[in-house]
Design an enzyme around this catalytic site. Structure first.
Site, PDB file in Angstrom:
ATOM      1  N   GLY A   1      25.129 103.066 -12.462  1.00  0.00           N
ATOM      2  CA  GLY A   1      26.376 102.356 -12.721  1.00  0.00           C
ATOM      3  C   GLY A   1      26.169 101.203 -13.699  1.00  0.00           C
ATOM      4  N   THR A   2      25.058 100.528 -13.561  1.00  0.00           N
ATOM      5  CA  THR A   2      24.774  99.379 -14.436  1.00  0.00           C
ATOM      6  C   THR A   2      24.712  99.814 -15.897  1.00  0.00           C
ATOM      7  OG1 THR A   2      23.556  98.319 -12.639  1.00  0.00           O
ATOM      8  CG2 THR A   2      23.117  97.504 -14.858  1.00  0.00           C
TER       9      THR A   2
ATOM     10  N   ASN B   1      33.024  95.642  -4.299  1.00  0.00           N
ATOM     11  CA  ASN B   1      31.924  96.115  -3.445  1.00  0.00           C
ATOM     12  C   ASN B   1      31.784  95.310  -2.163  1.00  0.00           C
ATOM     13  OD1 ASN B   1      31.205  94.470  -5.832  1.00  0.00           O
ATOM     14  ND2 ASN B   1      29.236  94.228  -4.808  1.00  0.00           N
TER      15      ASN B   1
ATOM     16  N   GLN C   1      32.557 101.672  -6.740  1.00  0.00           N
ATOM     17  CA  GLN C   1      32.874 101.701  -5.302  1.00  0.00           C
ATOM     18  C   GLN C   1      34.116 102.526  -4.999  1.00  0.00           C
ATOM     19  OE1 GLN C   1      30.988 100.748  -2.894  1.00  0.00           O
ATOM     20  NE2 GLN C   1      29.512  99.482  -3.980  1.00  0.00           N
TER      21      GLN C   1
ATOM     22  N   SER D   1      28.607 105.676 -10.027  1.00  0.00           N
ATOM     23  CA  SER D   1      27.186 105.722  -9.686  1.00  0.00           C
ATOM     24  C   SER D   1      26.965 106.721  -8.556  1.00  0.00           C
ATOM     25  CB  SER D   1      26.734 104.324  -9.242  1.00  0.00           C
ATOM     26  OG  SER D   1      25.410 104.368  -8.777  1.00  0.00           O
TER      27      SER D   1
ATOM     28  N   THR E   1      16.033 112.563 -22.149  1.00  0.00           N
ATOM     29  CA  THR E   1      16.032 113.851 -21.448  1.00  0.00           C
ATOM     30  C   THR E   1      16.789 113.731 -20.129  1.00  0.00           C
ATOM     31  OG1 THR E   1      13.935 114.389 -22.464  1.00  0.00           O
ATOM     32  CG2 THR E   1      14.534 115.673 -20.519  1.00  0.00           C
TER      33      THR E   1
ATOM     34  N   CYS F   1      23.090  93.448  -3.700  1.00  0.00           N
ATOM     35  CA  CYS F   1      22.357  92.925  -4.846  1.00  0.00           C
ATOM     36  C   CYS F   1      22.153  91.417  -4.757  1.00  0.00           C
ATOM     37  CB  CYS F   1      23.078  93.291  -6.136  1.00  0.00           C
ATOM     38  SG  CYS F   1      23.403  95.041  -6.245  1.00  0.00           S
TER      39      CYS F   1
HETATM   40  N1  PLP Z   1      29.261  98.136  -9.831  1.00  0.00           N
HETATM   41  C1  PLP Z   1      29.522  97.998  -8.517  1.00  0.00           C
HETATM   42  C2  PLP Z   1      30.905  97.625  -8.089  1.00  0.00           C
HETATM   43  C3  PLP Z   1      28.518  98.203  -7.575  1.00  0.00           C
HETATM   44  O1  PLP Z   1      28.792  98.059  -6.269  1.00  0.00           O
HETATM   45  C4  PLP Z   1      27.218  98.555  -8.031  1.00  0.00           C
HETATM   46  C5  PLP Z   1      26.117  98.716  -7.067  1.00  0.00           C
HETATM   47  O2  PLP Z   1      26.072  98.084  -6.025  1.00  0.00           O
HETATM   48  C6  PLP Z   1      27.010  98.695  -9.406  1.00  0.00           C
HETATM   49  C7  PLP Z   1      28.041  98.475 -10.273  1.00  0.00           C
HETATM   50  C8  PLP Z   1      25.675  99.072  -9.955  1.00  0.00           C
HETATM   51  O3  PLP Z   1      25.414 100.447  -9.771  1.00  0.00           O
HETATM   52  P1  PLP Z   1      23.906 100.968  -9.865  1.00  0.00           P
HETATM   53  O4  PLP Z   1      23.214 100.514  -8.632  1.00  0.00           O
HETATM   54  O5  PLP Z   1      24.019 102.465  -9.938  1.00  0.00           O
HETATM   55  O6  PLP Z   1      23.338 100.405 -11.111  1.00  0.00           O
END
Ligand code: PLP
Length: 394
Positions: free
Chosen positions: A71-72, A150, A178, A198, A236, A324
């Protein structure tokens, strides 16, 4: 001791159906999907299928789906691509309650000369729409707002926001990490330009994500390398995870109704029982526009970390603040943005359920948590003086 896992917004279990479709792609069908030979080519076919499965869950077209590492990465891709598409514009609009994947990136960009507006939310975590409409300028390159939070599960009106952004000629991205799999999303019914998801939030593995790019949207890749993903994301392909994510999306579509009914009922039971049994407790966030699986509850005069440690003794996994940010003793930036009082913000716990949870899971928390809170409060000097008298009168 069995584990009662109520931390599904942090990550989810890879379910057996997903693991099963992934396994052959580690050591049997390990060919490179870009290879000319049949051995690699057959993997390419499975990636195409996975792309179709993801697209089906989102109501998107397969060519709008780009596989990323998480997701990041998808969030970074969206913001950086929008800035590259409009090099003359230096303004980014986001909110105070975004995940660090957006928040920290914007802080970083602010250091290199971009202007960032972080929109405020009200005490229920709802977006201030007036502030949003007022902050847009011809210099705004992108608006990026999360679909669902989240920490609290609060859902933002992103479809409406996208329309307003477009009426000013501004691109719109949503971090739907989320939201995907928990509430229905149909990209045919909205005008959102870019979306992040994600895998590990919907029972696929960690380390796989998707960047949705609406057809016709100007795009500049973040990861530059080989020809993969039609030159929109070099590297890849993470074949087993892509195939697993495809299956997870198929399952999510099938389980959406259950998420909205059975999981919602379990969440509501947990929340209502805890509020009834524990004085000086309150739910953080709009209880109407909220994900069906999430509850964030504050217990005044106790530390969230202490609650987590005590729950852990019963095998119960939850979270204080977001995954996080745990490990840091700062109250969560989301609760602070909502103006949750300090004594409440410190004692906040997030329970996030999934279709794997049972009534017995929820009952264990309902039975154990009131005793844990009472025990911790007995040790709190603030509870002895202030809290007890307030509780008696409330
Ligand atoms: N965005 C939100 C709202 C999230 O809750 C998270 C992960 O907790 C992320 C982004 C980041 O996703 P990833 O862990 O796959 O990088």
């Amino acid at each position: 001791m069995t584990t009662v896992y109520l931390d599904n917004n942090a990550t989810t279990r890879v379910v057996p159906e997903v693991l099963e479709v992934m396994l052959p792609y580690f050591s049997e069908l390990y060919g490179n999907p870009s290879s000319m030979h049949t051995f690699g080519g057959q993997v390419g076919i499975k990636i195409r299928e996975a792309r179709e499965q993801v697209a089906a869950l989102l109501g998107a077209s397969p060519d709008e789906i780009i596989f990323t590492s998480c997701g990041t990465e998808s969030d970074n891709t969206a913001i950086r691509s929008a800035l590259a598409a409009h090099p003359d514009r230096k303004h980014i609009v986001t909110s105070r309650v975004e995940h660090p994947a957006i928040k920290a990136l914007c802080a970083h960009l602010a250091e290199s000369g971009y202007r960032v507006t972080e929109l405020p939310v009200d005490s229920e975590g709802r977006l201030n729409m007036e502030a949003f409409e007022q902050c847009l300028t011809p210099d705004t390159a992108i608006v990026s707002l999360m679909w669902a939070n989240n920490e609290t599960g609060v859902v933002f009106p992103v479809e409406r926001v996208a329309e307003i952004a477009h009426s000013h000629g501004i691109l719109f991205h949503t971090d739907a990490v989320q939201a995907v799999g928990k509430i229905p999303i149909d990209m045919r019914q909205n005008t959102i330009d870019m979306l992040s998801l994600s895998g590990h939030k919907l029972h696929a593995p960690k380390g796989i994500g998707v960047f949705y790019l609406r057809r016709g949207t100007r795009f500049s890749p973040f990861m530059i390398g080989g020809h993969q993903e039609r030159e929109r994301r070099g590297g890849t392909e993470n074949t087993p995870s892509i195939i697993g994510l495809g299956k997870a999306c198929e399952l999510a579509a099938r389980h959406m109704e259950e998420e909205d009914s059975r999981v919602r009922q379990l969440r509501d039971k947990l929340e209502n029982e805890l509020l009834a049994r524990i004085p000086r407790a309150r739910v953080n966030g709009d209880r109407v526009n909220r994900l069906p699986n999430t509850t964030n509850i504050s217990f005044e005069f106790v530390e969230g970390e202490a609650i987590l440690l005590m729950l852990d003794r019963y095998g119960i996994c939850a979270s204080s603040g977001s995954a996080c940010t745990s490990g840091s003793l700062q109250p969560s930036h989301v609760l602070r943005a909502m103006g949750v009082p300090f004594t409440m913000a410190h004692g906040s716990i997030r329970f996030s359920l999934s279709i794997e949870n049972t009534e017995a899971d929820v009952d264990l928390v309902i039975e154990t948590l009131p005793g844990i809170i009472a025990q911790l409060r007995e040790m709190s000097p603030f509870w002895q003086t202030e809290g007890q008298s307030c509780a008696a009168s409330s």
